[in-house]
Write a protein that holds these residues in place. Structure first.
Motif, mmCIF file in Angstrom:
data_model
loop_
_atom_site.group_PDB
_atom_site.id
_atom_site.type_symbol
_atom_site.label_atom_id
_atom_site.label_comp_id
_atom_site.label_asym_id
_atom_site.label_seq_id
_atom_site.Cartn_x
_atom_site.Cartn_y
_atom_site.Cartn_z
ATOM 1 N N ASP A 146 0.845 -1.194 0.000
ATOM 2 C CA ASP A 146 0.000 0.000 0.000
ATOM 3 C C ASP A 146 0.878 1.239 0.000
ATOM 4 N N HIS A 148 0.402 5.920 -0.444
ATOM 5 C CA HIS A 148 -0.409 7.102 -0.718
ATOM 6 C C HIS A 148 0.393 8.013 -1.629
ATOM 7 N N GLU A 167 -5.641 2.365 -7.875
ATOM 8 C CA GLU A 167 -6.295 3.245 -6.907
ATOM 9 C C GLU A 167 -7.359 2.462 -6.152
ATOM 10 N N ILE A 168 -7.349 2.597 -4.829
ATOM 11 C CA ILE A 168 -8.385 1.923 -4.048
ATOM 12 C C ILE A 168 -9.213 2.901 -3.217
ATOM 13 N N GLU A 169 -8.709 4.136 -3.062
ATOM 14 C CA GLU A 169 -9.446 5.086 -2.240
ATOM 15 C C GLU A 169 -8.843 6.474 -2.403
ATOM 16 N N GLN A 170 -9.686 7.489 -2.335
ATOM 17 C CA GLN A 170 -9.199 8.858 -2.308
ATOM 18 C C GLN A 170 -9.409 9.427 -0.922
ATOM 19 N N GLU A 171 -8.331 9.947 -0.350
ATOM 20 C CA GLU A 171 -8.342 10.636 0.930
ATOM 21 C C GLU A 171 -7.672 11.974 0.668
ATOM 22 N N ILE A 175 -4.227 9.911 -2.848
ATOM 23 C CA ILE A 175 -4.861 8.729 -3.423
ATOM 24 C C ILE A 175 -4.165 7.528 -2.800
ATOM 25 N N ARG A 176 -4.942 6.626 -2.264
ATOM 26 C CA ARG A 176 -4.383 5.381 -1.733
ATOM 27 C C ARG A 176 -4.332 4.374 -2.869
#
Length: 188
Positions: A146, A148, A167-171, A175-176
């Motif tokens: 993982d 960011h 990409e698995i998630e936007q924080e 971007i994670r």
């Protein structure tokens, strides 16, 4: 540039770093970071934020004070929250050229930070560092990696995607991204 002498020390470990043949072939070495490396790490941090600070119009003294403060905060955070990480310096000959902070844990490794001086980017070093981590994932039977990435850092985002990270998630503003060992085999 002022480095706070009261910054916490890097965790001490005697465990040798795993070898990385693809870096060695480029004349690049990794070694554990020490307190003596803090001035270089602060310089690197300043170079990473230089363009952003140019846009503020702040006087040089304000920029330096801001960078000193932010570097100290970041260092404290990394050392306190990622105590099991490999805090590594990237060297070419006698030159320090970057840092690579990698947390090797059982399920998913985590790239805490990867940064090279601007003059050393675009030479395949970042790819080799990530491919080395991917090979370590396989050796340790972990599931993947993982990381960011700042949404504004298009170059890094493209590098990660090219190496199989998705990409698995936007924080926001990050971007994670994740690379799964069973999806692709990208070894060094």
């Amino acid at each position: 540039m002022q480095v706070d002498v009261d910054l916490p020390v890097f965790p001490l470990t005697q465990e040798p770093l795993p070898a990385c043949a693809s870096l060695g072939a480029r004349g690049i070495r990794l070694r554990r970071a020490t307190q003596q490396d803090l001035p270089f790490l602060r310089q690197l941090y300043g170079e990473l934020r230089a363009e952003e600070l140019r846009m503020t119009g702040w006087p040089a003294s304000a920029c330096e004070a801001f960078l000193d403060s932010q570097f100290a905060l970041q260092h404290r955070h990394f050392v306190a929250h990622y105590t099991e990480s490999d805090f590594m310096l990237v060297e070419s000959g006698d030159l320090l050229i970057g840092r690579y902070y990698l947390l090797r844990q059982s399920e998913y490794f985590a790239v805490i930070d990867i940064a090279l001086l601007p003059s050393w980017r675009g030479r395949g070093i970042g790819s080799a560092l990530l491919q080395w981590a991917q090979s370590l994932v396989h050796e340790n039977q972990a599931r993947g990696i993982d990381l960011h990435v700042d949404i504004r850092n298009r170059g890094a985002h493209q590098l990660y995607a090219r190496l199989g990270f998705v990409e698995i998630e936007q924080e926001l503003p990050y971007i994670r991204m994740r690379w799964k060992a069973d999806d692709q085999l990208n070894t060094a």
